[in-house]
Design a protein around this motif. Structure first.
Motif, PDB file in Angstrom:
ATOM      1  N   LEU A 136      16.085  -9.050  26.071  1.00 21.43           N
ATOM      2  CA  LEU A 136      16.387 -10.410  26.519  1.00 21.43           C
ATOM      3  C   LEU A 136      15.447 -10.802  27.656  1.00 21.43           C
ATOM      4  CD1 LEU A 136      18.015 -13.020  26.739  1.00 21.43           C
ATOM      5  CD2 LEU A 136      19.687 -11.762  28.127  1.00 21.43           C
ATOM      6  N   MET A 137      15.250  -9.910  28.608  1.00 23.62           N
ATOM      7  CA  MET A 137      14.366 -10.217  29.727  1.00 23.62           C
ATOM      8  C   MET A 137      12.934 -10.455  29.244  1.00 23.62           C
ATOM      9  SD  MET A 137      15.895 -10.546  32.578  1.00 23.62           S
ATOM     10  CE  MET A 137      14.625 -10.301  33.812  1.00 23.62           C
ATOM     11  N   ASP A 138      12.492  -9.687  28.269  1.00 24.32           N
ATOM     12  CA  ASP A 138      11.144  -9.884  27.729  1.00 24.32           C
ATOM     13  C   ASP A 138      11.021 -11.270  27.104  1.00 24.32           C
ATOM     14  OD1 ASP A 138      10.325  -7.392  28.529  1.00 24.32           O
ATOM     15  OD2 ASP A 138      10.693  -6.432  26.595  1.00 24.32           O
ATOM     16  N   ARG A 139      12.037 -11.678  26.339  1.00 28.26           N
ATOM     17  CA  ARG A 139      11.992 -12.999  25.712  1.00 28.26           C
ATOM     18  C   ARG A 139      11.979 -14.106  26.760  1.00 28.26           C
ATOM     19  NH1 ARG A 139      16.086 -10.850  22.515  1.00 28.26           N
ATOM     20  NH2 ARG A 139      17.603 -12.429  23.204  1.00 28.26           N
ATOM     21  N   LEU A 140      12.784 -13.932  27.813  1.00 30.62           N
ATOM     22  CA  LEU A 140      12.828 -14.949  28.868  1.00 30.62           C
ATOM     23  C   LEU A 140      11.490 -15.043  29.604  1.00 30.62           C
ATOM     24  CD1 LEU A 140      16.376 -14.240  30.364  1.00 30.62           C
ATOM     25  CD2 LEU A 140      15.702 -16.226  29.009  1.00 30.62           C
ATOM     26  N   LYS A 141      10.914 -13.900  29.940  1.00 30.95           N
ATOM     27  CA  LYS A 141       9.654 -13.895  30.685  1.00 30.95           C
ATOM     28  C   LYS A 141       8.494 -14.423  29.848  1.00 30.95           C
ATOM     29  CE  LYS A 141      10.826 -10.119  33.847  1.00 30.95           C
ATOM     30  NZ  LYS A 141      10.528  -8.724  34.280  1.00 30.95           N
ATOM     31  N   ASN A 142       8.557 -14.240  28.534  1.00 32.55           N
ATOM     32  CA  ASN A 142       7.468 -14.668  27.659  1.00 32.55           C
ATOM     33  C   ASN A 142       7.662 -16.061  27.082  1.00 32.55           C
ATOM     34  OD1 ASN A 142       6.079 -12.203  27.960  1.00 32.55           O
ATOM     35  ND2 ASN A 142       7.301 -11.235  26.356  1.00 32.55           N
ATOM     36  N   ALA A 143       8.712 -16.749  27.501  1.00 33.49           N
ATOM     37  CA  ALA A 143       8.953 -18.113  27.020  1.00 33.49           C
ATOM     38  C   ALA A 143       7.806 -19.032  27.450  1.00 33.49           C
ATOM     39  CB  ALA A 143      10.277 -18.634  27.565  1.00 33.49           C
ATOM     40  N   ASP A 144       7.522 -20.042  26.641  1.00 35.53           N
ATOM     41  CA  ASP A 144       6.391 -20.936  26.918  1.00 35.53           C
ATOM     42  C   ASP A 144       6.609 -21.781  28.176  1.00 35.53           C
ATOM     43  OD1 ASP A 144       5.057 -20.020  24.679  1.00 35.53           O
ATOM     44  OD2 ASP A 144       5.948 -21.555  23.373  1.00 35.53           O
ATOM     45  N   ASP A 145       7.873 -22.173  28.425  1.00 36.32           N
ATOM     46  CA  ASP A 145       8.155 -23.029  29.575  1.00 36.32           C
ATOM     47  C   ASP A 145       9.631 -22.909  29.944  1.00 36.32           C
ATOM     48  OD1 ASP A 145       9.486 -24.441  27.551  1.00 36.32           O
ATOM     49  OD2 ASP A 145       7.872 -25.918  27.342  1.00 36.32           O
ATOM     50  N   ASP A 146      10.059 -23.663  30.956  1.00 31.12           N
ATOM     51  CA  ASP A 146      11.442 -23.594  31.412  1.00 31.12           C
ATOM     52  C   ASP A 146      12.420 -24.031  30.327  1.00 31.12           C
ATOM     53  OD1 ASP A 146      10.670 -22.669  33.871  1.00 31.12           O
ATOM     54  OD2 ASP A 146      10.772 -24.620  34.875  1.00 31.12           O
TER      55      ASP A 146
END
Length: 305
Positions: free
Chosen positions: A237-247
């Motif tokens: 989950l943290m990886d997906r959040l950190k790699n998101a394109d924007d807020d």
């Protein structure tokens, strides 16, 4: 011959956690959040309490405003460590006198550099017993009713606990002392709540255990939460959040993960959902919208025959 009335509809409980404001600007923001959350008709909102009563006046002031200026039912947090028995009895009496009918009894953080004095309360089950003692003295004021007393539960092992089994023993002691329900600390994996519920029921815990969830929308907040509470963050989950394109993308990912976690708990038999808001309503309302939690109709609305 009149037909028997059908049973009332059953709705999952909904509640939020708020904390007292630390400034005038924070107070204005908090009250915008309160008004937005009030529209969702929660069953209660909990109000946190600072370590050793450090924000007593602000917390009690917020509780009184919620009682007097909103339709919300406040649940007052109360910690016993660092507070004397006499102080706690006085505070519980004040809360009941003010109209508070729900208290979350917590131990609080252990002092690092000092030992707790003899004769004072060291554990949450002792605080539950104290609340019940004050309640008995206030029976007339409660109109033969009672105070609802909640306690904390842990889907993951408490940082100071030797084992999950010990956490269940502590929960059993709180139940025996008179607790009515429990709210879990934040967790990340559905199986953690499932395991808690299954283990607790086998051990004899009968009180409702409400899962506490946080909108997973802030990487910084989740990392800080992990540091303070000793809760292991879900790495994917943290990886997906950190790699998101924007807020916006990060928010969609976080809300979806929170909704999935809440749905899994409800499927496991959770009696409701408690949302840790951090005094922000936007993400909490996003979670609620996507969760599609059934709510009772607003009180006072007329219905045609």
């Amino acid at each position: 011959m009149s037909l028997p009335l059908p049973p009332p509809p059953s709705y999952p409980a909904l509640s939020y956690e708020l904390f007292p404001p630390r400034s005038t600007q924070a107070e204005d923001s908090l009250w915008r959040t309160i008004r937005a959350l009030e529209d969702t008709r929660p069953d209660f909102v909990s109000v946190t309490y600072g370590a050793s009563g450090s924000n007593r006046d602000t917390a009690v002031g917020l509780l009184k405003r919620l009682l007097n200026e909103t339709s919300l039912k406040p649940l007052a947090h109360l910690t016993c460590v660092g507070n004397s028995r006499d102080y706690l009895m006085e505070l519980v009496d004040e809360l009941i006198s003010s109209g508070v009918r729900g208290i979350l009894a917590l131990r609080g953080d252990q002092p690092r550099d000092s030992t707790l004095p003899e004769g004072e309360l060291h554990h949450a089950n002792e605080l539950v017993e104290l609340i019940r003692r004050v309640e008995r003295l206030r029976t007339a004021h409660l109109c033969a009713g009672k105070v609802a007393v909640g306690v904390a539960a842990y889907s993951t092992k408490h940082p100071e606990s030797p084992s999950l089994e010990h956490d269940i023993e502590v929960l059993l002691a709180k139940q025996a002392a008179g607790a009515d329900f429990a709210i879990t600390q934040v967790y990340f994996a559905p199986e953690q709540y499932s395991r808690l519920l299954r283990t607790a029921r086998r051990a004899g815990v009968a009180i409702p255990i409400i899962p506490g969830v946080i909108p997973f929308t802030s990487v910084r907040r989740l990392e800080r939460l992990s540091e303070l509470a000793g809760v292991e963050i879900d790495a994917p989950l943290m990886d997906r959040l950190k790699n998101a394109d924007d807020d916006a993308g990060r928010r969609r990912i976080g809300v979806r993960a929170t909704v999935d976690l809440a749905h899994a708990a409800l499927d496991d038999g959770a009696p409701g959902i408690h949302i840790y808001t951090f005094n922000e309503h936007a993400a909490a309302l996003d979670v609620l919208d996507r969760l599609e939690l059934s709510r009772p109709p607003a009180v006072g609305l007329s219905q045609s025959a």
